[in-house]
Design an enzyme around this catalytic site. Structure first.
Site: not given
Ligand code: LLP
Length: 434
Positions: A247, A289-292, A329, A333, A360, A389
């Site tokens: 997050g 658990e960072p993703g973004r 996105r 969003y 379209c 994403y």
């Molecule tokens: N862990 C869990 C259980 C999650 O559900 C998520 C994201 C993460 C970690 C990673 O979160 P981050 O660090 O990336 O914020 N598609 C949306 C984001 C959906 C995120 C869902 N879960 C977007 O494009 O903003």
């Protein structure tokens, strides 16, 4: 704001990334093109690994693969020593193809199918993040005596994270996990602990995505530690690990103010140590658990400008050769982005344009408003911060093939996902069904 303006750019007026000018990359790979700075991704992995530490705690950084997961990314994550969060059979399969170490995988999801549970058992996945009691029954029905699996239970502590409603996940009505306020949750924990093949490792919780407030993370850590104490008090079980999810917000435009430095991580860990002292609990292992935050700012999308149009009501559009199919996105969003004409970096970016694609649909907006020089056909438009994403949420709407993904690093470009062709689009269509 323009992350990749280097000295080369100053001389040539062309945007560069990884030591390469993007106009020549566009000539080589075509448009639309997802370009990713490999050194930046590695830097982010190393930064989290280095900073998410506390002298009294064991810690672990897990990459949330939903943000971006071609095989090459899974390989990179393995090389950098992070663990991996997967949420579907497809993400697990990708990790298997990358030979990612299975014991370092965390399998999430609120509705895992029987097939997915079987696959993760067969593959030897290390940890399952269990969502609910129904899933526990489904899992138990598949267990054989030789299986061994660690389990984290996903819980919802009801924290309000200030972010877009679709990406806030621990409000009390969220679909994920079990509430810490529901007494039944403790029975589920006891039931997990009673299954011989399962080890109840602890709790998982994720409050949402694109969060800018350190207080949210702190509050979250404290709420989870309070529940760790409840489990200890009522069930006599020691929680060995807590996973606080991802997050961590990033900058898309100058208005975004992501947390700077690593203080927020250290504060979060410190509050866990303090809570353990207060409750007289053993220190749990702590995971994030960072993703973004690992991939978003490493990516740009490159498009070719087809045309510009001014409507009767004087709204200016810049038409590019991508669409909401490769960039969802903004539509989904109301996300905001920054763009630049990558071949004309020195021209004044002073005219407001809406960047739209070729799908379209009026909602096909890539950037709602950005300042550009008047675009000419053939110009190259770069959109920043598209590493997370984007590729992972791309679709085939309007039968548009997905763009390729190219990693750049030290003057070299590597294709990590090839451009789709028209025959990829019809590959699964049955021609003689009627
Ligand atoms: N862990 C869990 C259980 C999650 O559900 C998520 C994201 C993460 C970690 C990673 O979160 P981050 O660090 O990336 O914020 N598609 C949306 C984001 C959906 C995120 C869902 N879960 C977007 O494009 O903003």
């Amino acid at each position: 704001m323009n992350y990749y303006l280097t000295q080369d750019t100053t001389q040539t007026g062309i945007l560069t990334m990884g030591g390469l000018d993007v106009v020549s990359l566009v000539k080589r790979f075509g448009t639309p093109l997802y370009l990713m700075d490999e050194a930046h991704i590695r830097h982010q992995c190393q930064w989290f690994t280095r900073e998410f530490k506390h002298p009294q705690l064991e810690t672990e950084v897990i990459y949330a693969s939903k943000a971006f997961l071609p095989i090459a990314m899974a390989q990179l994550v393995a090389q950098e020593g992070l663990s991996l969060d997967v949420v579907s059979g497809g993400e697990l399969y990708t990790a298997m193809q990358a030979q990612f170490p299975m014991e370092k995988i965390y399998f999430h999801g609120n509705n895992k199918s029987k097939e997915e549970l079987q696959l993760l058992l067969d593959a030897g996945v290390g940890t399952l993040v269990l969502d609910n009691a129904f899933e526990l029954d489904r899992l138990v029905s598949l267990l054989q005596p030789q299986h061994q699996l660690k389990v984290l239970l996903r819980v919802n502590p009801g924290i309000e994270a200030h972010t877009h409603e679709y990406i806030a996940t621990t409000k009390n009505n969220s679909k994920f996990g079990l509430s810490v306020f529901d007494p039944e949750t403790l029975n589920v924990i006891a039931a997990i602990a009673a299954v011989p093949q399962l080890t109840f490792l602890g709790l998982h919780s994720h409050i949402g995505s694109q969060i800018f407030e350190a207080a949210s993370f702190d509050q979250h850590a404290s709420a989870i530690m309070a529940y760790v104490n409840t489990i200890h008090q009522t069930l006599g079980l020691e929680v060995q690990a807590i996973n606080l999810g991802g997050g961590f917000g990033v900058r898309y435009t100058a208005d975004d103010q992501p947390l700077e430095g690593a203080d927020y991580l250290h504060t979060m860990l410190e509050s866990i140590v303090r809570a353990a002292q207060t409750y007289q609990l053993k220190h749990p292992k702590v995971m994030i658990e960072p993703g973004r935050a690992i991939v978003a700012n490493a990516g740009i999308t490159l498009y070719e400008v087809g045309n510009a149009k001014t409507t009767h009501a004087q709204k200016r559009y810049c038409f590019v050769d991508g669409s909401m199919a490769d960039h969802i996105r903004t539509a989904l969003y109301q996300a905001r982005y920054t763009g630049i004409l990558a071949n004309r970096v020195h021209d004044a970016h002073e005219h407001p344009y809406t960047v739209t694609g070729k799908a379209c649909e009026s909602g096909d907006i890539i950037i709602k408003e950005t300042l550009l020089p008047h675009p000419q056909p053939g110009d190259v438009l770069a959109v920043f911060s598209t590493g997370a994403y984007h590729y992972s949420m791309a679709s085939h709407y309007n039968r548009l093939p997905k763009p390729p993904v190219v990693f750049v690093r030290d003057g070299k470009a590597k294709v990590v996902v090839e451009r789709e062709r028209f025959d990829d689009l019809t590959r699964f269509d049955v021609k003689d069904a009627l």
